[in-house]
Design a protein around this motif. Structure first.
Motif, PDB file in Angstrom:
ATOM      1  N   GLN A  42    -108.046 -25.447   8.068  1.00 15.21           N
ATOM      2  CA  GLN A  42    -108.506 -25.953   6.737  1.00 15.21           C
ATOM      3  C   GLN A  42    -107.306 -26.802   6.149  1.00 15.21           C
ATOM      4  O   GLN A  42    -107.727 -27.048   5.025  1.00 15.21           O
ATOM      5  CB  GLN A  42    -108.995 -24.695   5.807  1.00 15.21           C
ATOM      6  N   GLY A  43    -106.397 -26.813   6.563  1.00 17.73           N
ATOM      7  CA  GLY A  43    -105.309 -27.579   6.055  1.00 17.73           C
ATOM      8  C   GLY A  43    -104.460 -26.668   5.312  1.00 17.73           C
ATOM      9  O   GLY A  43    -103.706 -27.401   4.284  1.00 17.73           O
ATOM     10  N   VAL A  44    -104.681 -25.479   5.203  1.00 11.96           N
ATOM     11  CA  VAL A  44    -103.884 -24.787   4.375  1.00 11.96           C
ATOM     12  C   VAL A  44    -102.427 -24.695   4.887  1.00 11.96           C
ATOM     13  O   VAL A  44    -102.085 -23.853   6.169  1.00 11.96           O
ATOM     14  CB  VAL A  44    -104.515 -23.321   4.062  1.00 11.96           C
ATOM     15  N   ASP A  45    -101.143 -24.663   4.099  1.00  4.09           N
ATOM     16  CA  ASP A  45     -99.956 -24.406   4.649  1.00  4.09           C
ATOM     17  C   ASP A  45     -99.855 -22.902   4.551  1.00  4.09           C
ATOM     18  O   ASP A  45     -99.898 -22.199   3.346  1.00  4.09           O
ATOM     19  CB  ASP A  45     -99.026 -24.949   3.584  1.00  4.09           C
ATOM     20  N   VAL A  46     -99.241 -22.470   5.645  1.00  3.14           N
ATOM     21  CA  VAL A  46     -98.914 -21.106   5.950  1.00  3.14           C
ATOM     22  C   VAL A  46     -97.394 -20.812   6.214  1.00  3.14           C
ATOM     23  O   VAL A  46     -96.871 -21.324   7.236  1.00  3.14           O
ATOM     24  CB  VAL A  46     -99.776 -20.331   7.281  1.00  3.14           C
ATOM     25  N   ILE A  47     -96.785 -19.972   5.506  1.00  2.00           N
ATOM     26  CA  ILE A  47     -95.437 -19.900   5.612  1.00  2.00           C
ATOM     27  C   ILE A  47     -94.935 -19.255   6.759  1.00  2.00           C
ATOM     28  O   ILE A  47     -95.422 -18.012   6.888  1.00  2.00           O
ATOM     29  CB  ILE A  47     -94.792 -19.409   4.260  1.00  2.00           C
ATOM     30  N   ASP A  48     -94.147 -19.400   7.494  1.00  3.07           N
ATOM     31  CA  ASP A  48     -93.670 -18.569   8.878  1.00  3.07           C
ATOM     32  C   ASP A  48     -92.045 -18.441   8.490  1.00  3.07           C
ATOM     33  O   ASP A  48     -91.381 -19.580   8.216  1.00  3.07           O
ATOM     34  CB  ASP A  48     -93.903 -19.252  10.019  1.00  3.07           C
ATOM     35  N   PRO A  49     -91.593 -17.541   8.462  1.00  3.00           N
ATOM     36  CA  PRO A  49     -92.052 -15.848   8.848  1.00  3.00           C
ATOM     37  C   PRO A  49     -92.925 -15.537   7.523  1.00  3.00           C
ATOM     38  O   PRO A  49     -92.786 -15.726   6.361  1.00  3.00           O
ATOM     39  CB  PRO A  49     -90.879 -15.358   9.218  1.00  3.00           C
ATOM     40  N   PRO A  50     -93.679 -14.555   8.093  1.00  2.00           N
ATOM     41  CA  PRO A  50     -94.345 -13.714   6.916  1.00  2.00           C
ATOM     42  C   PRO A  50     -93.339 -12.848   6.619  1.00  2.00           C
ATOM     43  O   PRO A  50     -92.490 -12.346   7.219  1.00  2.00           O
ATOM     44  CB  PRO A  50     -95.574 -13.114   7.862  1.00  2.00           C
TER      45      PRO A  50
END
Length: 219
Positions: free
Chosen positions: A163-171
């Motif tokens: 969906q193009g959502v930015d997900v921060i890594d690391p959790p």
């Protein structure tokens, strides 16, 4: 300087934990941080009451819908970062805070329920973007995760990416030190040892670095 808003309509998603970890890690690097406690549960205020606040950290409590915008603007000074911990509902206060954000973080556990409810926060951001006619940078951070990611976690992460959502890594992992902050106060560099402290510090620092990169437009 930037305002970071921690928003999720779901209670127990890890908003206050993310706020404390982010604020204290930035402060540990020498950045002055003002933290606004807008949650009726007063988790930040509880944390702040346990011991002396870390250097460079100020906590303001009992921020209401009527004064949230004014308070953010009053503390949005050069060289300082404002971190806003919001209530776990979709409200006018939440919307007003999001309208002032340079970055919105949505914490969620890697469960279908959290992802479904967390999507409402993304919808609130979209509504504010439409009303303000400007983009509001935002990202999801998974909280209380395990060392080995479950199929459910991987599926939710893949769906968000699609969906193009930015997900921060690391959790943010599930760590005794993170929950211990609210029992002892302070930060990961001053509190009594709880579990693997170095791993907790490394996790929190890596998370804070990724947030800072997004503020700098490097995410």
């Amino acid at each position: 300087m930037p305002t970071i808003v921690i928003a999720s309509p779901k209670g127990g998603a890890g908003k206050s934990t993310a706020a404390v970890l982010l604020g204290t890690e930035l402060a540990h690097e020498g950045v002055p941080v003002t933290m606004l406690d807008c949650d009726p549960n007063r988790s930040l205020t509880l944390w702040a009451s346990q011991s002396a606040l870390p250097d460079n950290v100020t906590v303001l409590s009992d921020i209401t819908e009527a004064d949230i915008v004014r308070t953010i603007k009053a503390h949005d000074a050069d060289g300082q970062i404002v971190v806003v911990d919001l209530e776990g509902v979709a409200s006018r206060l939440v919307s007003r805070a999001i309208s002032q954000a340079d970055l919105v973080l949505t914490p969620m556990r890697a469960t279908t329920l959290d992802a479904t409810i967390g999507a409402r926060a993304l919808q609130l951001i979209a509504e504010e973007e439409e009303a303000l006619d400007r983009a509001i940078p935002h990202a999801v951070v998974f909280t209380m995760t395990k060392a080995i990611r479950s199929k459910q976690h991987k599926g939710i992460e893949s769906s968000l990416a699609g969906q193009g959502v930015d997900v921060i890594d690391p959790p943010l992992m599930e760590r005794a030190a993170f929950s211990g902050l609210f029992a002892f106060g302070g930060d990961l560099h001053s509190m009594p040892a709880q579990g693997n402290m170095q791993a907790a510090r490394d996790n929190a620092r890596a998370f804070a670095i990724q947030v800072y990169k997004r503020l700098a437009g490097e995410g």
